[in-house]
Design an enzyme around this catalytic site. Structure first.
Site, mmCIF file in Angstrom:
data_model
loop_
_atom_site.group_PDB
_atom_site.id
_atom_site.type_symbol
_atom_site.label_atom_id
_atom_site.label_comp_id
_atom_site.label_asym_id
_atom_site.label_seq_id
_atom_site.Cartn_x
_atom_site.Cartn_y
_atom_site.Cartn_z
ATOM 1 N N LYS A 193 0.874 -1.186 0.000
ATOM 2 C CA LYS A 193 0.000 0.000 0.000
ATOM 3 C C LYS A 193 0.909 1.233 0.000
ATOM 4 O O LYS A 193 0.990 2.006 0.966
ATOM 5 C CB LYS A 193 -0.946 -0.029 1.203
ATOM 6 C CG LYS A 193 -2.299 0.565 0.877
ATOM 7 C CD LYS A 193 -3.364 0.100 1.810
ATOM 8 C CE LYS A 193 -4.573 0.993 1.780
ATOM 9 N NZ LYS A 193 -5.162 1.254 0.459
ATOM 10 N N GLU A 245 -7.462 -4.862 -10.831
ATOM 11 C CA GLU A 245 -8.309 -4.254 -9.807
ATOM 12 C C GLU A 245 -8.595 -2.813 -10.191
ATOM 13 O O GLU A 245 -8.194 -2.350 -11.259
ATOM 14 C CB GLU A 245 -7.637 -4.342 -8.441
ATOM 15 C CG GLU A 245 -6.274 -3.690 -8.372
ATOM 16 C CD GLU A 245 -5.639 -3.769 -6.987
ATOM 17 O OE1 GLU A 245 -6.359 -3.758 -5.983
ATOM 18 O OE2 GLU A 245 -4.401 -3.809 -6.925
HETATM 19 N N1 PLP Z 1 -6.898 -2.331 -3.888
HETATM 20 C C1 PLP Z 1 -6.401 -1.106 -3.727
HETATM 21 C C2 PLP Z 1 -5.476 -0.586 -4.767
HETATM 22 C C3 PLP Z 1 -6.741 -0.346 -2.602
HETATM 23 O O1 PLP Z 1 -6.253 0.890 -2.438
HETATM 24 C C4 PLP Z 1 -7.626 -0.885 -1.657
HETATM 25 C C5 PLP Z 1 -7.996 -0.111 -0.487
HETATM 26 O O2 PLP Z 1 -7.464 -0.223 0.547
HETATM 27 C C6 PLP Z 1 -8.101 -2.184 -1.855
HETATM 28 C C7 PLP Z 1 -7.729 -2.869 -2.980
HETATM 29 C C8 PLP Z 1 -8.982 -2.827 -0.837
HETATM 30 O O3 PLP Z 1 -8.280 -3.146 0.323
HETATM 31 P P1 PLP Z 1 -8.979 -3.190 1.726
HETATM 32 O O4 PLP Z 1 -10.136 -4.091 1.579
HETATM 33 O O5 PLP Z 1 -7.951 -3.738 2.635
HETATM 34 O O6 PLP Z 1 -9.393 -1.818 2.072
HETATM 35 C C1 COI Z 2 -9.215 2.096 1.496
HETATM 36 O O1 COI Z 2 -10.205 1.534 1.045
HETATM 37 O O2 COI Z 2 -8.997 2.152 2.703
HETATM 38 C C2 COI Z 2 -8.247 2.748 0.648
HETATM 39 O O3 COI Z 2 -7.128 2.866 1.064
HETATM 40 C C3 COI Z 2 -8.661 3.335 -0.588
HETATM 41 C C4 COI Z 2 -8.287 4.766 -0.577
HETATM 42 C C5 COI Z 2 -7.248 5.067 -1.564
HETATM 43 C C6 COI Z 2 -9.405 5.692 -0.447
#
Ligand code: PLP
Ligand code: COI
Length: 372
Positions: A218, A254
């Site tokens: 991330k 994604e």
């Molecule tokens: N993919 C990306 C590129 C993201 O920024 C996020 C957000 O956090 C997700 C997927 C989904 O991840 P999560 O379910 O941990 O928020």
């Molecule tokens: C999240 O879903 O927490 C993310 O990090 C996405 C964000 C870039 C808004």
């Protein structure tokens, strides 16, 4: 209109906060919510609203993350030569705190965010913090800003841990000094206008990340890569982009800020991990709910564009976007309506179960809820 808290927010050591800290930080089993802030909870979008305080800690290369405390919410000073500004050495997390049906405050699977933070920091040479430090910072911040958490049924509190290199770097190298900040904001729906059903643009014109790059971390650089294609898609009337795999452009990856799922021949499909896709906490939760509660067959596989466009249902998921239906996908050539263009039964059922667990409206059979 949102009534914002004053710019000069009270110090975290203000009387109210001290009372709260005595009640909650030192004796976590007693939960005594303060009066909520005066905010137009129904008017919340997905914005960074200032709150009372944030966590701020520093660490140097070769040291452990131990330093840190709550400080008033506010700006940070950086050298123009700071590594994060010049070379993008920064990572973040996204989590939520909920005021639930049981009238308590909980977080959702924060252990998973802590684990991912460790992976992300390792990938870009930021000192790795242990779970205990991460959790202390996150929970202290949420507790000190507890009155900014929207009431049950009115939104959530988004929690954003960030870590980045602050020392000077003019040649390309990791910083020697780092900051870790956790800030929060009350939020409503991620998509503008409370979009219930998304229309996405699928294109191979830009890639978000490369297979052996930093897509599965991330890292802030991934989000810079998605800004231009995302803005272009939005200005052409789409809600966001679907990115394809950088090496095999026939398969999908994604969105810029969410994972993707498709229902095809009754099975739930999602792109497999291992390359440039982020290992989403929501993705993992959706897979578990689908398998364990809904008895669906789930496959983590390569999904060809053709298969996605012919799917019965498509949805995206993430902390910010939650579970949101994709009703239409457009390519440069053509617009495709997915299923009947609205929530299909499987998407709806997965969404309902996830939200109900997060808001403690049904039992959590998986131990995901972390009460505060
Ligand atoms: N993919 C990306 C590129 C993201 O920024 C996020 C957000 O956090 C997700 C997927 C989904 O991840 P999560 O379910 O941990 O928020
Ligand atoms: C999240 O879903 O927490 C993310 O990090 C996405 C964000 C870039 C808004």
């Amino acid at each position: 209109m949102i009534r914002r808290p004053p710019r000069s927010t009270p110090k975290p050591s203000s009387a109210a906060s001290d009372v709260y800290k005595r009640q909650s930080l030192e004796n976590a089993s007693i939960f005594m919510p303060l009066k909520k802030q005066q905010i137009d909870w129904d008017g919340l979008g997905f914005e960074a609203l200032p709150t009372r305080s944030m966590w701020k800690g520093e660490c140097s290369t070769g040291e452990e993350w131990t330093d840190g405390d709550l400080v008033p919410y506010g700006d940070v000073n950086l050298s123009p030569a700071a590594c994060v500004l010049n070379y993008g050495q920064g990572v973040f997390e996204g989590m939520k705190a909920y005021h639930t049906a049981k009238d308590r405050i909980v977080m959702f699977r924060p252990d998973k965010n802590s684990a991912r933070m460790q992976k992300s920091t390792q990938r870009i040479c930021i000192p790795t913090m242990n779970d205990e430090y991460f959790m202390k910072a996150v929970l202290s911040t949420v507790k000190d800003n507890i009155d900014y958490i929207p009431p049950y049924g009115k939104g959530t509190m988004y929690v954003r841990p960030i870590s980045f290199g602050i020392s000077k770097a003019i040649s390309v190298q990791p910083a020697s000094k780092y900051l870790f900040i956790v800030f929060t904001s009350p939020v409503g729906s991620y998509f503008k206008g409370d979009a219930k059903v998304l229309h996405l643009f699928l294109s191979d014109e830009f890639h978000r990340a490369a297979p052996k790059g930093i897509g599965n971390a991330k890292a802030i650089g991934n989000y810079s890569a998605s800004l231009f294609p995302g803005m272009q898609a939005k200005s052409n009337g789409y809600n966001d982009m679907i990115y394809v795999h950088a090496k095999n452009e026939q398969i999908i990856e994604e969105m810029g800020a969410a994972n993707l799922f498709a229902v095809s021949n009754g099975e739930l499909l999602t792109p497999k991990l291992g390359g440039s896709i982020l290992d989403g906490v929501t993705r993992d939760s959706v897979i578990t709910i689908a398998k364990e509660i809904l008895n669906l067959k789930v496959k983590e596989i390569d999904i060809e564009i053709e298969r996605l466009l012919k799917a019965e249902e498509v949805f995206c998921c993430g902390t910010a976007v939650e579970v949101t239906c994709v009703g239409k996908i457009s390519t440069k050539e053509k617009e495709y309506i997915i299923g009947n263009g609205d929530y299909g039964p499987k998407t709806l059922s997965i969404k309902k179960h996830l939200i109900q667990i997060q808001k403690e409206e049904i039992d959590d059979p998986f131990g995901w809820i972390h009460p505060i």
